[in-house]
Motif scaffolding. Structure first.
Motif, PDB file in Angstrom:
ATOM      1  N   HIS A  31       6.809  35.185 -12.191  1.00  0.00           N
ATOM      2  CA  HIS A  31       6.778  34.674 -13.562  1.00  0.00           C
ATOM      3  C   HIS A  31       8.087  33.928 -13.813  1.00  0.00           C
ATOM      4  CE1 HIS A  31       4.867  35.101 -17.690  1.00  0.00           C
ATOM      5  NE2 HIS A  31       5.968  34.392 -17.911  1.00  0.00           N
ATOM      6  N   ILE A  32       7.968  32.721 -14.344  1.00  0.00           N
ATOM      7  CA  ILE A  32       9.130  31.874 -14.584  1.00  0.00           C
ATOM      8  C   ILE A  32       9.297  31.679 -16.082  1.00  0.00           C
ATOM      9  CG2 ILE A  32      10.020  29.513 -14.347  1.00  0.00           C
ATOM     10  CD1 ILE A  32       8.468  29.473 -11.658  1.00  0.00           C
ATOM     11  N   VAL A  33      10.545  31.731 -16.524  1.00  0.00           N
ATOM     12  CA  VAL A  33      10.881  31.427 -17.918  1.00  0.00           C
ATOM     13  C   VAL A  33      11.874  30.275 -17.900  1.00  0.00           C
ATOM     14  CG1 VAL A  33      11.896  32.281 -20.056  1.00  0.00           C
ATOM     15  CG2 VAL A  33      10.534  33.825 -18.622  1.00  0.00           C
ATOM     16  N   CYS A  34      11.579  29.223 -18.656  1.00  0.00           N
ATOM     17  CA  CYS A  34      12.488  28.078 -18.697  1.00  0.00           C
ATOM     18  C   CYS A  34      12.461  27.438 -20.081  1.00  0.00           C
ATOM     19  CB  CYS A  34      12.126  27.045 -17.628  1.00  0.00           C
ATOM     20  SG  CYS A  34      10.430  26.468 -17.707  1.00  0.00           S
ATOM     21  N   GLY A  35      13.451  26.600 -20.333  1.00  0.00           N
ATOM     22  CA  GLY A  35      13.524  25.891 -21.598  1.00  0.00           C
ATOM     23  C   GLY A  35      12.542  24.736 -21.644  1.00  0.00           C
ATOM     24  N   PHE A  36      12.257  24.269 -22.844  1.00  0.00           N
ATOM     25  CA  PHE A  36      11.252  23.221 -23.051  1.00  0.00           C
ATOM     26  C   PHE A  36      11.609  21.914 -22.342  1.00  0.00           C
ATOM     27  CE2 PHE A  36      14.523  22.220 -25.987  1.00  0.00           C
ATOM     28  CZ  PHE A  36      14.434  20.871 -26.254  1.00  0.00           C
ATOM     29  N   ASP A  37      12.913  21.697 -22.074  1.00  0.00           N
ATOM     30  CA  ASP A  37      13.352  20.438 -21.477  1.00  0.00           C
ATOM     31  C   ASP A  37      13.822  20.609 -20.031  1.00  0.00           C
ATOM     32  OD1 ASP A  37      15.547  21.948 -22.086  1.00  0.00           O
ATOM     33  OD2 ASP A  37      16.670  20.357 -23.103  1.00  0.00           O
ATOM     34  N   PHE A  38      13.389  21.677 -19.369  1.00  0.00           N
ATOM     35  CA  PHE A  38      13.840  21.950 -18.008  1.00  0.00           C
ATOM     36  C   PHE A  38      13.261  20.936 -17.025  1.00  0.00           C
ATOM     37  CE2 PHE A  38      13.348  24.286 -13.917  1.00  0.00           C
ATOM     38  CZ  PHE A  38      14.701  24.455 -13.642  1.00  0.00           C
ATOM     39  N   HIS A  39      14.142  20.360 -16.191  1.00  0.00           N
ATOM     40  CA  HIS A  39      13.741  19.457 -15.117  1.00  0.00           C
ATOM     41  C   HIS A  39      14.457  19.863 -13.839  1.00  0.00           C
ATOM     42  CE1 HIS A  39      12.375  17.027 -18.543  1.00  0.00           C
ATOM     43  NE2 HIS A  39      11.621  16.373 -17.685  1.00  0.00           N
ATOM     44  N   PHE A  40      13.885  19.512 -12.713  1.00  0.00           N
ATOM     45  CA  PHE A  40      14.447  19.937 -11.434  1.00  0.00           C
ATOM     46  C   PHE A  40      13.949  19.007 -10.328  1.00  0.00           C
ATOM     47  CE2 PHE A  40      10.390  21.879 -12.110  1.00  0.00           C
ATOM     48  CZ  PHE A  40       9.767  21.904 -10.877  1.00  0.00           C
ATOM     49  N   GLY A  41      14.558  19.158  -9.161  1.00  0.00           N
ATOM     50  CA  GLY A  41      14.138  18.364  -8.017  1.00  0.00           C
ATOM     51  C   GLY A  41      14.691  16.947  -8.044  1.00  0.00           C
ATOM     52  N   TYR A  42      14.308  16.149  -7.090  1.00  0.00           N
ATOM     53  CA  TYR A  42      14.839  14.804  -6.893  1.00  0.00           C
ATOM     54  C   TYR A  42      14.716  13.968  -8.171  1.00  0.00           C
ATOM     55  CZ  TYR A  42      15.442  10.146  -4.893  1.00  0.00           C
ATOM     56  OH  TYR A  42      15.880   8.860  -4.621  1.00  0.00           O
ATOM     57  N   LYS A  43      15.855  13.461  -8.630  1.00  0.00           N
ATOM     58  CA  LYS A  43      15.944  12.635  -9.846  1.00  0.00           C
ATOM     59  C   LYS A  43      15.294  13.332 -11.048  1.00  0.00           C
ATOM     60  CE  LYS A  43      16.461   8.108  -7.664  1.00  0.00           C
ATOM     61  NZ  LYS A  43      15.958   6.718  -7.562  1.00  0.00           N
ATOM     62  N   ASN A  44      15.371  14.677 -11.068  1.00  0.00           N
ATOM     63  CA  ASN A  44      14.797  15.472 -12.173  1.00  0.00           C
ATOM     64  C   ASN A  44      13.317  15.172 -12.398  1.00  0.00           C
ATOM     65  OD1 ASN A  44      16.962  17.091 -12.903  1.00  0.00           O
ATOM     66  ND2 ASN A  44      17.819  15.578 -14.303  1.00  0.00           N
ATOM     67  N   SER A  45      12.609  14.903 -11.290  1.00  0.00           N
ATOM     68  CA  SER A  45      11.198  14.513 -11.414  1.00  0.00           C
ATOM     69  C   SER A  45      10.273  15.709 -11.624  1.00  0.00           C
ATOM     70  CB  SER A  45      10.760  13.739 -10.171  1.00  0.00           C
ATOM     71  OG  SER A  45      11.032  14.484  -8.988  1.00  0.00           O
ATOM     72  N   GLY A  46      10.759  16.930 -11.363  1.00  0.00           N
ATOM     73  CA  GLY A  46       9.950  18.108 -11.640  1.00  0.00           C
ATOM     74  C   GLY A  46      10.065  18.530 -13.086  1.00  0.00           C
ATOM     75  N   ASP A  47       8.957  18.962 -13.682  1.00  0.00           N
ATOM     76  CA  ASP A  47       8.981  19.317 -15.099  1.00  0.00           C
ATOM     77  C   ASP A  47       8.095  20.539 -15.368  1.00  0.00           C
ATOM     78  OD1 ASP A  47       6.401  18.324 -14.894  1.00  0.00           O
ATOM     79  OD2 ASP A  47       6.785  16.517 -16.073  1.00  0.00           O
TER      80      ASP A  47
END
Length: 306
Positions: free
Chosen positions: A118-134
């Motif tokens: 189970h993952i908890v993250c903020g509404f604007d969380f981005h990750f991965g190359y050039k923040n392409s994950g959302d």
């Protein structure tokens, strides 16, 4: 709390985990909304609790900012999380190679492989190359569930690390302490200074503040923890412009009614209130008169707050 450093290799975790994702500098009220959700979900599902973060500020590693200035060191964050009973802290070694990972590889390497259910993250969380994950990508996976936490608002504005840094630049300590949910603190070792304070009758302890983000230049009412004892103090942040100006900002504290040698000792400095801005005086006598006034104001401040 168990601290696990991740370099992309799989770790054999035997129990399902609910983890928040983010950098968490400051562990402010906004971050704590994620932590609270982690604890709530873990309690409902009988999961272990965790936070997953990076060892360094990503923009610094990528060369987009010249210095890495923190509201909380990793040691500070560990101390806070241990007090609230988090089970695991996953620390990803952030490199340019990690920054270049496609978001799907990030999910596989750091989430699925480490038994995050189970993952908890903020509404604007981005990750991965050039923040392409959302958020939508995370929600598309069946390997884990995802909870998204809305922004936490105070006085019409999102609570964020960026906002707290801006408020520190303005010296509004009481506002900072509200946004953090606790007093702003700096831990560091007492180092040798120029001993100017001794010649003025106000000996100071100079603190190696390492990579902490400092409040703006000025004089502050602080408390100082030395060993297990607490003392009130007068903190000056600045360049000592009345004398030969320093090349680097100093953090020095006149600990009131304290006369021990504490060189090389680690101390904790807790900020409560800004007294005035740093300024240049025409002579030593004017500075001494101002320091006497500052000290009296600080003593009265803490008397009123008791």
């Amino acid at each position: 709390m168990e601290i696990i450093k991740l370099d992309g290799t799989q770790i054999n975790m035997n129990e399902p985990i609910c983890s928040a994702l983010g950098f968490f500098d400051g562990l402010h009220i906004g971050h704590m909304a994620l932590v609270n959700e982690v604890q709530k979900v873990a309690n409902e599902k009988n999961y272990k609790t965790a936070l997953m973060t990076f060892d360094h500020y990503p923009l610094y590693v990528l060369g987009r900012i010249p210095e890495e200035k923190m509201l909380t060191t990793m040691e500070d964050r560990i101390e806070i999380l241990e007090k609230i009973g988090i089970d695991y802290l996953f620390i990803i070694r952030f490199t340019k190679e990690v920054a270049a990972l496609p978001p799907q590889d990030f999910i596989q390497n750091y989430l699925i492989n480490n038994h995050i259910k189970h993952i908890v993250c903020g509404f604007d969380f981005h990750f991965g190359y050039k923040n392409s994950g959302d958020i939508e990508l995370l929600k598309s996976y069946d390997d884990f569930d995802t909870s998204v936490i809305d922004e936490v608002i105070y006085e019409g504005e999102k609570i964020s690390s960026t906002r707290i840094r801006k408020t520190l630049d303005e010296g509004h300590i009481e506002n900072i302490n509200y946004l953090l949910g606790r007093e702003y603190c700096i831990q560091g070792k007492v180092i040798k200074g120029r001993s100017i304070g001794h010649t003025l009758g106000f000996p100071t302890a100079n603190i190696d503040y390492q990579s902490y983000f400092l409040p703006c230049r000025g004089v502050y009412a602080v408390k100082v923890k030395i060993g297990e004892a607490w003392h009130i103090g007068m903190c000056n942040i600045g360049f000592n412009p009345t004398f030969k100006e320093l090349e680097k900002t100093s953090l020095e504290i006149n600990i009131i009614d304290f006369h021990q040698n504490i060189y090389d000792q680690n101390v904790l400095v807790v900020f409560y209130h800004k007294i005035r801005n740093e300024k240049m005086f025409e002579n030593k006598e004017q500075l001494i008169a101002q320091l006497n006034h500052d000290q009296e104001e600080i003593i009265n401040y803490f008397k009123k707050s008791i």
